[in-house]
Write an enzyme that holds these catalytic residues in place. Structure first.
Site, short mmCIF file in Angstrom:
data_model
loop_
_atom_site.label_atom_id
_atom_site.label_comp_id
_atom_site.label_asym_id
_atom_site.label_seq_id
_atom_site.Cartn_x
_atom_site.Cartn_y
_atom_site.Cartn_z
N SER A 106 37.37 -43.57 80.52
CA SER A 106 36.31 -43.03 79.66
C SER A 106 36.80 -42.97 78.22
CB SER A 106 35.96 -41.62 80.14
OG SER A 106 35.32 -40.92 79.10
N GLY A 107 35.86 -43.14 77.27
CA GLY A 107 36.21 -43.00 75.86
C GLY A 107 35.97 -41.59 75.36
N THR A 108 35.36 -40.74 76.18
CA THR A 108 35.04 -39.39 75.71
C THR A 108 35.62 -38.28 76.56
OG1 THR A 108 33.00 -39.35 76.99
CG2 THR A 108 32.81 -40.15 74.74
N ASP A 165 18.75 -38.48 70.46
CA ASP A 165 18.91 -39.93 70.43
C ASP A 165 18.94 -40.54 71.83
OD1 ASP A 165 21.43 -39.13 71.17
OD2 ASP A 165 22.49 -40.27 69.62
N SER A 207 25.72 -33.62 70.18
CA SER A 207 24.74 -34.23 71.07
C SER A 207 24.46 -33.39 72.33
CB SER A 207 25.27 -35.63 71.43
OG SER A 207 24.38 -36.30 72.26
N GLU A 233 21.54 -48.19 76.94
CA GLU A 233 22.52 -47.76 77.93
C GLU A 233 21.72 -47.05 79.02
OE1 GLU A 233 26.83 -47.05 76.27
OE2 GLU A 233 25.51 -45.46 75.59
N ALA A 234 22.25 -47.06 80.24
CA ALA A 234 21.53 -46.44 81.36
C ALA A 234 21.23 -44.97 81.07
CB ALA A 234 22.35 -46.58 82.63
C1 LIG Z 1 28.93 -43.67 81.78
C2 LIG Z 1 28.42 -43.11 80.51
O1 LIG Z 1 27.29 -42.60 80.47
N1 LIG Z 1 29.23 -43.18 79.44
C3 LIG Z 1 28.83 -42.63 78.13
C4 LIG Z 1 29.99 -41.86 77.52
O2 LIG Z 1 31.07 -42.75 77.31
P1 LIG Z 1 32.42 -42.80 78.18
O3 LIG Z 1 33.32 -43.74 77.41
O4 LIG Z 1 32.02 -43.34 79.53
O5 LIG Z 1 32.96 -41.41 78.32
O6 LIG Z 1 29.60 -41.35 76.26
C5 LIG Z 1 29.28 -42.37 75.29
C6 LIG Z 1 28.97 -41.69 73.97
O7 LIG Z 1 27.87 -40.85 74.07
C7 LIG Z 1 28.12 -43.23 75.81
O8 LIG Z 1 27.91 -44.27 74.90
C8 LIG Z 1 28.45 -43.77 77.20
O9 LIG Z 1 27.36 -44.43 77.75
MG LIG Z 2 22.87 -37.73 71.67
#
Ligand SMILES: CC(=O)N[C@H]1[C@@H](OP(=O)(O)O)O[C@H](CO)[C@@H](O)[C@@H]1O
Ligand SMILES: [Mg+2]
Length: 539
Positions: free
Chosen positions: A500-502, A285, A67, A375-376
């Site tokens: 954060s998940g990422t 996306d 992405s 999502e924002a």
């Molecule tokens: C604040 C923010 O933008 N968080 C993003 C980011 O996730 P986090 O869990 O915040 O790292 O990546 C995700 C996957 O692309 C998306 O779904 C989400 O909106």
């Molecule tokens: Mg993407």
């Protein structure tokens, strides 16, 4: 039979050995890390996709992309038969298999086949796509090797370079026998462009709406698809496409994530361009709009503004068409407070708040007849229930109901399988045209509350747990109480924190009546997180 297949897989895996001992998890966006760590993961994902296809007796999608991440990263996600993200139980299985030492592979595959009761006589069918990264072709080959290891004559539809949303679309169209659309890239482009041209009609200029747009392709697949789209639109919309690929670097100083995070224009779009600009991300996306006003000031219209434009217009069309359908919106805690207020207080549209991650939003949006979720950061779409599709189509075909006919047009412009920058872009343009609005009129629908997003590095981000769709902290003990006291000091103050998940950080969100106050609130909350999680507060 299971052990025979496992033996074949082990043999084929010799070309894709696990050379790195790093644990790679299936996060919100699938497996994602540096591209050179992913060969064995891709092979094993190929294996998992073929087995899942046998189990559900339908086509499964595999998308190779990282992405909006930098060019040197890559990743992979699996798409279930209805175009949805992979079922959570299989995310766990995929993660286990991706991280096994080579010598444990056989045993684990046999156990998966037996425990999940997989019918090995069903032919596997997998649809594969990839983004424009240099590492993608080799990683795609590893996926295909994995699929073939399960069954040499698996049905493999390798679509080459496509956007993530096109992959979702292809999976849906393949599994429903072409009802949603023709399962080809040309079919996708034709469906969207035809619907858009129908919505625009004879006169592409209306009121303050100008049919000219800059598209920032992030030097990725969005640019490739936009080129096809531009041809199919046949001047209904005059597009100036920038950041089209090499020598431009993928996502570098451009793209939706860059614009949203840096709050500035992408490369090759300047303050004297005079037009509105739509920025796509690296796999197309996500969508963010931007423009410069007469004074040369930058303005950004993010996922919240896009969601509200859709919600307001559909609300309007429902009233005009007198169709009795329930419209609702889904947001996360990151949605600007002003957008939620506008939806609930001005439009009277109910808003559901879910945890971060599109799968939660998508699921919640299915509760409405027409569910708008974003999502924002610009990822989102609109879902129409079966009842809504039928009601709208019936009303449109009975004639004399112009609003129902317009809604029917949107059914085809919108890719309901997943958030899709190209489809959302056409939706936005069609709405602006219908209203005769300039981007400025859209922008002034409501004023965003000033906000700040911060990251805090802590020893273990999982110390932070939350409840109420991530809006309140459960642990560490005392943090929520501290935050309540801090927030109360600021007019219109709101703040929440979550792991954060990422990324390996705790995210802090703050909003208040002025930018200064939002910054101050964010800093104070970040300091409290740092203190209670013994972290190092990086602002
Ligand atoms: C604040 C923010 O933008 N968080 C993003 C980011 O996730 P986090 O869990 O915040 O790292 O990546 C995700 C996957 O692309 C998306 O779904 C989400 O909106
Ligand atoms: Mg993407």
């Amino acid at each position: 039979m299971a052990s025979k297949i496992a033996a074949r897989i082990v043999e084929a895996a010799k070309a894709h050995t696990r050379r790195v001992d790093k644990y790679i998890g299936y996060g919100t966006a699938g497996f994602r890390t540096k591209a050179d760590l992913l060969d064995h993961v891709m092979f094993r994902v190929g294996v998992v996709s073929a087995l899942r296809s046998k189990m559900v007796k339908a086509s499964i999608g595999v998308m190779i992309t990282a992405s909006h991440n930098p060019e040197e990263d890559n990743g992979v996600k699996l798409v279930d038969p209805l175009g949805e993200m992979l079922e959570p139980a299989w995310e766990v299985l995929a993660t286990e298999i991706a991280n096994l030492p080579d010598d444990k592979l056989s045993e684990s595959i046999v156990s998966l086949i037996e425990k999940s009761n997989i019918d090995l006589s069903t032919r596997s069918s997998v649809i594969v796509g990839r983004d424009t990264r240099q590492s993608s072709p080799a990683l795609c080959q590893a996926v295909i090797d994995g699929i073939k290891a399960v069954e040499e004559d698996s049905e493999i539809a390798d679509f080459g370079i496509i956007s993530t949303p096109i992959l979702h679309y292809l999976v849906v169209c393949t599994n429903d026998g072409g009802k949603y659309g023709d399962p080809t890239v040309d079919g996708y482009v034709a469906k969207l462009s035809r619907a858009f041209r129908t919505l625009i009609g004879e006169d592409n200029k209306r009121g303050n709406y100008e049919p000219t747009l800059i598209i920032d392709g992030a030097n990725g697949v969005g640019a490739v698809i936009s080129e096809k789209l531009i041809k199919a639109l046949d001047k209904t919309l005059a597009v100036n496409l920038v950041n089209v690929g090499p020598p431009g670097i993928l996502n570098h100083d451009c793209g939706a994530d860059y614009v949203k995070v840096q709050q500035r224009e992408p490369l090759n779009v300047s303050s004297d361009c005079g037009a509105r600009c739509a920025s796509l991300d690296g796999d197309a996306d996500r969508l963010i709009y931007l423009y410069f006003d007469e004074a040369g000031m930058f303005h950004m219209l993010d996922g919240d503004k896009i969601a509200l434009l859709f919600a307001e217009h559909f609300n309007d069309l429902l009233k005009k068409s007198q169709l009795n359908l329930k419209l609702g919106m889904v947001q996360t805690a990151y949605a600007n407070g002003s957008s939620t207020n506008y939806a609930t207080k001005v439009l009277n549209v109910p808003v559901t708040c879910t945890p971060t991650g599109v799968k939660f939003l998508h699921h919640a949006a299915q509760e409405f007849d027409i569910g708008v979720y974003f999502e924002a950061n610009g990822h989102g779409t609109t879902l129409f229930s079966e009842n809504a599709v039928k009601t709208i189509k019936d009303a449109a075909s009975s004639g004399g109901n112009a609003a129902a006919q317009e809604l029917a047009g949107f059914l085809n412009v919108i890719n309901s399988t997943v958030g899709d920058a190209i489809s959302d872009l056409l939706g936005v343009e069609a709405i602006l045209h219908s209203k005769g609005w300039s981007i400025k009129e859209w922008d002034t629908m409501y004023q965003d509350l000033p906000n700040r997003l911060l990251k805090v590095s802590v020893a273990d981000r999982n110390l932070v747990t939350t409840t109420d769709a991530e809006r309140r902290v459960v642990t560490p003990e005392g943090l929520q109480e501290r935050m309540d006291i801090i927030v109360a000091k600021f007019k219109d103050g709101r703040s929440f924190v979550r792991p954060s998940g990422t990324e390996d950080v705790v995210r802090v969100y703050a909003e208040a009546d002025t930018q200064e106050h939002a910054d101050e609130l964010g800093k104070e909350v970040a300091a409290a997180v740092s203190e209670l999680c013994s972290g190092n507060c990086k602002l």
